[in-house]
Enzyme design. Structure first.
Site, PDB file in Angstrom:
ATOM      1  N   HIS A 136       5.930  -6.219   8.328  1.00 34.62           N
ATOM      2  CA  HIS A 136       7.196  -6.341   7.622  1.00 34.62           C
ATOM      3  C   HIS A 136       7.744  -7.740   7.812  1.00 34.62           C
ATOM      4  O   HIS A 136       7.568  -8.330   8.879  1.00 34.62           O
ATOM      5  CB  HIS A 136       8.215  -5.319   8.154  1.00 34.62           C
ATOM      6  CG  HIS A 136       9.341  -5.090   7.215  1.00 34.62           C
ATOM      7  ND1 HIS A 136      10.463  -5.870   7.216  1.00 34.62           N
ATOM      8  CD2 HIS A 136       9.498  -4.189   6.212  1.00 34.62           C
ATOM      9  CE1 HIS A 136      11.271  -5.452   6.265  1.00 34.62           C
ATOM     10  NE2 HIS A 136      10.712  -4.429   5.630  1.00 34.62           N
ATOM     11  N   HIS A 163       5.612  -4.418  -1.610  1.00 40.01           N
ATOM     12  CA  HIS A 163       6.975  -3.865  -1.462  1.00 40.01           C
ATOM     13  C   HIS A 163       6.858  -2.339  -1.621  1.00 40.01           C
ATOM     14  O   HIS A 163       6.112  -1.690  -0.882  1.00 40.01           O
ATOM     15  CB  HIS A 163       7.865  -4.550  -2.510  1.00 40.01           C
ATOM     16  CG  HIS A 163       9.334  -4.369  -2.352  1.00 40.01           C
ATOM     17  ND1 HIS A 163       9.934  -3.734  -1.298  1.00 40.01           N
ATOM     18  CD2 HIS A 163      10.375  -4.761  -3.163  1.00 40.01           C
ATOM     19  CE1 HIS A 163      11.249  -3.744  -1.453  1.00 40.01           C
ATOM     20  NE2 HIS A 163      11.547  -4.356  -2.588  1.00 40.01           N
ATOM     21  N   ASP A 222       6.491   2.960   4.833  1.00 40.64           N
ATOM     22  CA  ASP A 222       5.529   3.527   3.892  1.00 40.64           C
ATOM     23  C   ASP A 222       4.318   4.171   4.562  1.00 40.64           C
ATOM     24  O   ASP A 222       3.515   4.804   3.896  1.00 40.64           O
ATOM     25  CB  ASP A 222       5.034   2.430   2.936  1.00 40.64           C
ATOM     26  CG  ASP A 222       6.143   1.966   2.015  1.00 40.64           C
ATOM     27  OD1 ASP A 222       6.891   2.825   1.535  1.00 40.64           O
ATOM     28  OD2 ASP A 222       6.271   0.748   1.793  1.00 40.64           O
TER      29      ASP A 222
HETATM   30  N1  CMC Z   1      -2.616  -6.107   7.409  1.00 34.96           N
HETATM   31  C1  CMC Z   1      -3.292  -7.144   7.953  1.00 34.96           C
HETATM   32  N2  CMC Z   1      -2.736  -8.335   8.264  1.00 34.96           N
HETATM   33  C2  CMC Z   1      -1.430  -8.475   8.006  1.00 34.96           C
HETATM   34  C3  CMC Z   1      -0.657  -7.429   7.450  1.00 34.96           C
HETATM   35  C4  CMC Z   1      -1.296  -6.210   7.154  1.00 34.96           C
HETATM   36  N3  CMC Z   1      -0.617  -5.192   6.626  1.00 34.96           N
HETATM   37  N4  CMC Z   1       0.621  -7.861   7.297  1.00 34.96           N
HETATM   38  C5  CMC Z   1       0.652  -9.119   7.738  1.00 34.96           C
HETATM   39  N5  CMC Z   1      -0.579  -9.487   8.172  1.00 34.96           N
HETATM   40  C6  CMC Z   1      -0.957 -10.778   8.795  1.00 34.96           C
HETATM   41  C7  CMC Z   1      -1.050 -11.884   7.749  1.00 34.96           C
HETATM   42  O1  CMC Z   1      -2.339 -11.991   7.213  1.00 34.96           O
HETATM   43  C8  CMC Z   1      -0.650 -13.092   8.583  1.00 34.96           C
HETATM   44  O2  CMC Z   1      -1.756 -13.453   9.363  1.00 34.96           O
HETATM   45  P1  CMC Z   1      -2.033 -15.020   9.723  1.00 34.96           P
HETATM   46  O3  CMC Z   1      -0.839 -15.455  10.539  1.00 34.96           O
HETATM   47  O4  CMC Z   1      -3.319 -15.028  10.454  1.00 34.96           O
HETATM   48  O5  CMC Z   1      -2.108 -15.734   8.399  1.00 34.96           O
HETATM   49  C9  CMC Z   1       0.418 -12.544   9.519  1.00 34.96           C
HETATM   50  O6  CMC Z   1       0.106 -11.153   9.670  1.00 34.96           O
HETATM   51  C10 CMC Z   1       1.842 -12.720   9.014  1.00 34.96           C
HETATM   52  O7  CMC Z   1       1.943 -12.043   7.776  1.00 34.96           O
HETATM   53  P2  CMC Z   1       2.686 -12.608   6.491  1.00 34.96           P
HETATM   54  O8  CMC Z   1       1.920 -12.204   5.269  1.00 34.96           O
HETATM   55  O9  CMC Z   1       2.977 -14.073   6.671  1.00 34.96           O
HETATM   56  O10 CMC Z   1       4.055 -11.807   6.597  1.00 34.96           O
HETATM   57  P3  CMC Z   1       5.124 -11.613   5.455  1.00 34.96           P
HETATM   58  O11 CMC Z   1       6.406 -11.436   6.122  1.00 34.96           O
HETATM   59  O12 CMC Z   1       5.019 -12.706   4.433  1.00 34.96           O
HETATM   60  O13 CMC Z   1       4.659 -10.256   4.726  1.00 34.96           O
HETATM   61  C11 CMC Z   1       4.431  -7.947   4.218  1.00 34.96           C
HETATM   62  C12 CMC Z   1       5.217  -9.013   4.986  1.00 34.96           C
HETATM   63  C13 CMC Z   1       5.174  -6.620   4.277  1.00 34.96           C
HETATM   64  C14 CMC Z   1       4.317  -8.378   2.715  1.00 34.96           C
HETATM   65  C15 CMC Z   1       3.011  -7.828   4.841  1.00 34.96           C
HETATM   66  O14 CMC Z   1       3.120  -7.424   6.187  1.00 34.96           O
HETATM   67  C16 CMC Z   1       2.147  -6.824   4.070  1.00 34.96           C
HETATM   68  O15 CMC Z   1       1.572  -7.190   3.049  1.00 34.96           O
HETATM   69  N6  CMC Z   1       2.039  -5.536   4.549  1.00 34.96           N
HETATM   70  C17 CMC Z   1       1.289  -4.518   3.843  1.00 34.96           C
HETATM   71  C18 CMC Z   1       2.070  -4.012   2.653  1.00 34.96           C
HETATM   72  C19 CMC Z   1       3.191  -3.087   3.069  1.00 34.96           C
HETATM   73  O16 CMC Z   1       3.001  -2.158   3.846  1.00 34.96           O
HETATM   74  N7  CMC Z   1       4.376  -3.317   2.472  1.00 34.96           N
HETATM   75  C20 CMC Z   1       5.554  -2.470   2.701  1.00 34.96           C
HETATM   76  C21 CMC Z   1       6.652  -3.203   3.416  1.00 34.96           C
HETATM   77  S1  CMC Z   1       7.908  -2.041   4.012  1.00 34.96           S
HETATM   78  C22 CMC Z   1       8.568  -1.323   2.581  1.00 34.96           C
HETATM   79  C23 CMC Z   1       9.433  -2.248   1.839  1.00 34.96           C
HETATM   80  O17 CMC Z   1      10.516  -2.568   2.357  1.00 34.96           O
HETATM   81  O18 CMC Z   1       9.074  -2.602   0.716  1.00 34.96           O
END
Ligand code: CMC
Length: 426
Positions: free
Chosen positions: A305, A264, A362
């Site tokens: 996201h 987050h 971010d």
């Molecule tokens: N790098 C590599 N792979 C990723 C990333 C990433 N940053 N984000 C998602 N994925 C992959 C993930 O491994 C999954 O792959 P698979 O389908 O093969 O298992 C797929 O994409 C779907 O991801 P998810 O984890 O199911 O998506 P989510 O909606 O649960 O998570 C997130 C969203 C923001 C937690 C995630 O994208 C992430 O960890 N990003 C990096 C951290 C980040 O930049 N966070 C800030 C978010 S914006 C500011 C805020 O509002 O807080």
């Protein structure tokens, strides 16, 4: 109600579920009736759950649209001020001149914190993470401002909201000053919100700090871009804490704790650490290979996201602001080149394209914060400061309408009832 109904069939039972339409966005299915039939719904991570009705912020993740009270974030970020956006989020409409002056003067009136609060800071180690300090100090505000804690009293709620927005920059700057062993700098009423924050960060009793208007504008824009984001993890945490009738300072402290995680708000700090670890554009491709390797837990921080499956509109404004600030300051930061290369490669790569992973808010914010002179471990504190009006607006909206304590249920897969076994018999 939309007049439409969803039909759920469980065995020989047919259940009609009402469908509600919002002003825009997907319709929602009211699933309360399944409880009466002996079922819970199951949605870990709330991927498909609308937990409340809200009029504050709308996101269309496929189109990359973010609206606060109907106004696009791009327009607010480039034409409004953070104080005005705070007013908008809290009150639902843009202020006229008199309303804005009144709001601004209330904020300025409340920027100081109780003098005794400084002793809280002194109880922390100097090398404590500023988010740990901020979380503790904001929670502690409820021990100081007893005259605005009655959550059923609209005037108390209004004063608490103003106090939180007004004091967050002071608290954030005090976190920094304490960490570097400098005296705290008091707020100055004649300065605008963001200039005041920068002065409290960088002035000392020996040398005042002349605020650079380019930096003050960039700071203000960063605060606007973080001001609200509908039912994200920290805002949902604030609502959840608020649903127990906890006081607003305790609820915002809960939001700060939820924001801290690298998935987050902590991502802004993680992005810069990642860029430093990559080190040079020559290592970008090998880093991207690691990110794609499922046996490696490395993530491309600042990408992806839960809601946006397109460009995060905040990221676009942030990138533009980054270019403006660096060129106005004449800074040639290799981190920017590195970030741009990383973005370019990721946006062409099938791993990211197929998963609809785009830069989020971010990705570029850290480069601007670094240029302003904000230290790395304060980045998430800046996010918390900026997000405060959103948290409060959501808390206010919930408290001002009928609500129930937030109490999810579970799919229990543990042991069924069994008898206790005495230690000697195990
Ligand atoms: N790098 C590599 N792979 C990723 C990333 C990433 N940053 N984000 C998602 N994925 C992959 C993930 O491994 C999954 O792959 P698979 O389908 O093969 O298992 C797929 O994409 C779907 O991801 P998810 O984890 O199911 O998506 P989510 O909606 O649960 O998570 C997130 C969203 C923001 C937690 C995630 O994208 C992430 O960890 N990003 C990096 C951290 C980040 O930049 N966070 C800030 C978010 S914006 C500011 C805020 O509002 O807080």
């Amino acid at each position: 109600m939309s007049g439409k109904k969803a039909q759920l069939t469980i065995g020989d039972q047919n259940i009609d579920l009402p469908i509600y339409s919002g002003s825009v966005g997907p319709d929602v299915i009211d699933v309360k009736e399944v409880l009466a039939r002996g079922y819970f719904t199951y949605d870990p991570g709330f991927m498909a759950t609308a937990a409340c009705e809200s009029k504050i912020t709308f996101i269309d993740g496929d189109q990359g649209i973010l609206l606060h009270r109907g106004y696009p974030i791009e327009q607010l970020a480039t034409q409004s001020t953070y104080e005005e956006v705070c007013y908008l989020l809290l009150n639902g409409e843009l202020p006229d001149k008199a309303q804005m002056e009144n709001f601004s003067s209330s904020i300025r009136h409340h920027t100081m914190v109780n003098e005794q609060l400084q002793f809280f800071y002194r109880g922390f180690r100097r090398d404590a993470h500023p988010m740990a300090v901020m979380c503790g100090v904001v929670g502690a505000l409820s021990a100081f401002y007893h005259d605005s804690l009655d959550i059923r009293n609209p005037e108390h709620r209004r004063v608490s909201a103003i106090r939180l927005i007004a004091k967050m920059p002071t608290i954030a700057a005090m976190c920094y000053k304490y960490s570097v062993g400098q005296p705290f700098v008091y707020p100055r009423d004649e300065l605008d919100y963001s200039s005041n924050f920068l002065r409290m960060m960088f002035a000392t009793p020996c040398a005042d700090y002349e605020v650079n208007p380019v930096l003050a504008k960039a700071m203000d824009r960063i605060f606007i871009l973080h001001a609200d984001h509908e039912q994200n993890a920290s805002t949902s945490t604030v609502r959840m804490a608020g649903s127990t009738d906890a006081n607003p300072f305790a609820c915002i402290a809960a939001g700060i704790a939820a924001l801290w995680g690298p998935s987050h708000g902590g991502a802004n700090e993680a992005v810069l650490r990642m860029l430093a670890e990559i080190g040079s554009v020559d290592h970008v491709e090998s880093f991207v290979r690691r990110v794609k390797d499922k046996s490696d837990s490395t993530k491309l921080m600042g990408f992806g996201h839960r809601v946006y499956k397109n460009f995060d509109p905040r990221a676009k404004v942030m990138k533009q602001t980054c270019d403006e600030v660096l060129s106005a300051l004449g800074i040639d930061d290799p981190m920017l080149e590195l970030a741009m290369k990383l973005e370019e490669i990721a946006l062409k790569d099938d791993y990211f394209v197929s998963r609809k992973l785009y830069p989020n808010v971010d990705f570029y914010s850290g480069i601007i914060l670094k240029a302003i002179g904000i230290p790395l471990n304060l980045f998430t504190v800046i996010f918390a400061l900026g997000r405060t009006p959103g948290w409060i607006a959501h808390w206010q909206e919930m408290i001002s309408n009928p609500y129930k304590i937030a109490r999810p249920r579970q799919l229990y897969t543990g042991n069924t009832q069994r008898d206790y076994v005495a230690p000697s018999a195990r």
